[in-house]
Design a protein around this motif. Structure first.
Motif, short mmCIF file in Angstrom:
data_model
loop_
_atom_site.label_atom_id
_atom_site.label_comp_id
_atom_site.label_asym_id
_atom_site.label_seq_id
_atom_site.Cartn_x
_atom_site.Cartn_y
_atom_site.Cartn_z
N GLY A 124 0.83 -1.20 0.00
CA GLY A 124 0.00 0.00 0.00
C GLY A 124 0.86 1.24 0.00
N PRO A 125 0.24 2.38 -0.31
CA PRO A 125 1.02 3.61 -0.40
C PRO A 125 1.62 4.02 0.94
CG PRO A 125 -1.30 4.00 -0.98
CD PRO A 125 -1.17 2.57 -0.62
N SER A 126 2.64 4.83 0.87
CA SER A 126 3.28 5.38 2.06
C SER A 126 2.25 6.18 2.87
CB SER A 126 4.43 6.28 1.60
OG SER A 126 5.03 6.87 2.69
N GLY A 127 2.27 5.99 4.17
CA GLY A 127 1.35 6.72 5.05
C GLY A 127 -0.02 6.07 5.17
N LEU B 40 3.50 -2.63 20.04
CA LEU B 40 4.47 -1.54 20.04
C LEU B 40 3.70 -0.22 19.94
CD1 LEU B 40 7.44 -2.75 17.82
CD2 LEU B 40 7.33 -2.56 20.30
N GLU B 41 2.51 -0.28 19.34
CA GLU B 41 1.55 0.82 19.41
C GLU B 41 0.33 0.30 20.17
OE1 GLU B 41 2.20 3.76 18.53
OE2 GLU B 41 3.73 3.61 16.96
N THR B 42 -0.23 1.15 21.00
CA THR B 42 -1.43 0.76 21.74
C THR B 42 -2.66 1.10 20.92
OG1 THR B 42 -0.24 1.40 23.73
CG2 THR B 42 -2.60 1.01 23.97
P1 ADP Z 1 3.01 3.39 6.36
O1 ADP Z 1 3.83 2.41 7.15
O2 ADP Z 1 1.95 2.76 5.54
O3 ADP Z 1 3.86 4.31 5.54
P2 ADP Z 1 2.45 4.54 8.95
O4 ADP Z 1 1.72 3.49 9.72
O5 ADP Z 1 3.89 4.72 9.27
O6 ADP Z 1 2.22 4.31 7.40
O7 ADP Z 1 1.75 5.94 9.19
C1 ADP Z 1 0.38 6.16 9.00
C2 ADP Z 1 0.03 7.53 9.47
O8 ADP Z 1 0.21 7.60 10.89
C3 ADP Z 1 0.87 8.64 8.88
O9 ADP Z 1 0.02 9.73 8.65
C4 ADP Z 1 1.85 8.96 9.98
O10 ADP Z 1 2.25 10.29 9.93
C5 ADP Z 1 1.05 8.66 11.23
N1 ADP Z 1 1.91 8.22 12.36
C6 ADP Z 1 2.60 7.07 12.41
N2 ADP Z 1 3.25 6.95 13.58
C7 ADP Z 1 2.96 8.06 14.29
C8 ADP Z 1 3.33 8.55 15.59
N3 ADP Z 1 4.10 7.84 16.40
N4 ADP Z 1 2.83 9.74 15.97
C9 ADP Z 1 2.01 10.45 15.17
N5 ADP Z 1 1.63 10.06 13.94
C10 ADP Z 1 2.09 8.88 13.50
#
Ligand code: ADP
Ligand code: MG
Length: 240
Positions: free
Chosen positions: A34-37, A50-52
């Motif tokens: 999937g796309p970035s973000g 690792l994330e709640t």
């Molecule tokens: P991917 O791995 O698909 O690129 P992420 O899961 O890293 O996407 O990020 C998804 C969204 O969550 C993004 O908008 C990113 O900025 C936000 N995000 C990820 N981790 C954090 C964090 N620790 N604090 C705030 N925003 C976060």
């Protein structure tokens, strides 16, 4: 093995995972693209807390890991994780990186852990690097060591977050090869990657994530040959 129900994750007001339901069976190799973000890393990191999660439930091997009384450290031992940037301890030798957790958690005595480490290093052809420090190694070597470090804990599932994205192109192959071996040995794997060849060849199922949702999932053949969702069609037209 893993069951995800109504998973939501917000960072402040930013709702990053918007209700994910997913079942992962023992032995599956689930590839997430999937796309970035789009929330791929956040999803993976929620699987071992690792994330709640903000909302929803995650079950692992019959236990609800999102329950307040759950001993997550115990369960995390069974979930190996490999990161884009290796996350080796730079001030510890390669062997120490591998033996640290098993010894610290009392799973193995020092001598036994050392034996395991050498066996794993031998497997990847790096037994001569046991006493080297991570900064002395190539990216491909570091990542393969990060993978066997996770294996030293004898995990039931391995989570990979873009394990080859930080590598020089000539080192991608050696890391994918090791992952392929694990897959053939029956390891349950969840892999976030942009390596579409790997998804096609090794995946038992491919998931497409966009804007915090899983929009489509299929066996690799159907996923690549006959994508249904327009956003997936668009994504594939850019990456293939
Ligand atoms: P991917 O791995 O698909 O690129 P992420 O899961 O890293 O996407 O990020 C998804 C969204 O969550 C993004 O908008 C990113 O900025 C936000 N995000 C990820 N981790 C954090 C964090 N620790 N604090 C705030 N925003 C976060
Ligand atoms: Mg990511």
């Amino acid at each position: 093995m893993i069951s995800v129900k109504g998973l939501e994750k917000a960072f402040g007001t930013n709702l990053v995972l918007k209700g994910i339901n997913e079942e992962i069976e023992k032995g599956e190799k689930v590839v997430i693209v999937g796309p970035s973000g789009s929330g791929k890393s956040t999803f993976l990191r929620c699987l071992n807390l690792l994330e709640t999660p903000t909302k929803g439930e995650i079950w692992f091997e019959g236990q609800e890991i999102t329950a307040p009384k759950c001993d997550i450290n115990k369960l995390r031992q069974k979930m190996g994780m490999v990161f884009q940037h290796f996350n080796l301890f730079p001030h510890l030798t390669v062997a120490e990186n591998i033996t640290l957790a098993p010894i610290k958690l009392g799973l193995q005595k020092a001598e036994q852990a050392q034996e395991t480490a050498l066996r794993l290093l031998n497997r990847i052809g790096l037994s001569d690097k046991a006493d080297a420090y991570p900064p002395q190694l190539s990216g491909g070597q570091k990542q393969r060591i990060a993978i066997v470090r996770a294996l030293a804990m004898n995990p039931d599932v391995m989570l990979f977050d873009e394990p080859t994205s930080a590598l020089d192109p000539e080192m991608v192959g050696e890391v994918l090869e090791l992952m392929k071996e694990l897959a053939l040995e029956g390891m349950t794997m969840v892999v976030v990657t942009h390596e579409m060849g790997f998804a096609r060849e090794v995946g038992t199922r491919v998931l497409f994530m966009d804007e915090g949702m899983i929009l489509e999932q299929q066996k690799p053949d159907a996923f690549f040959a006959n994508p249904q969702n327009p956003r997936l069609q668009d994504f594939l037209s850019k990456v293939l």
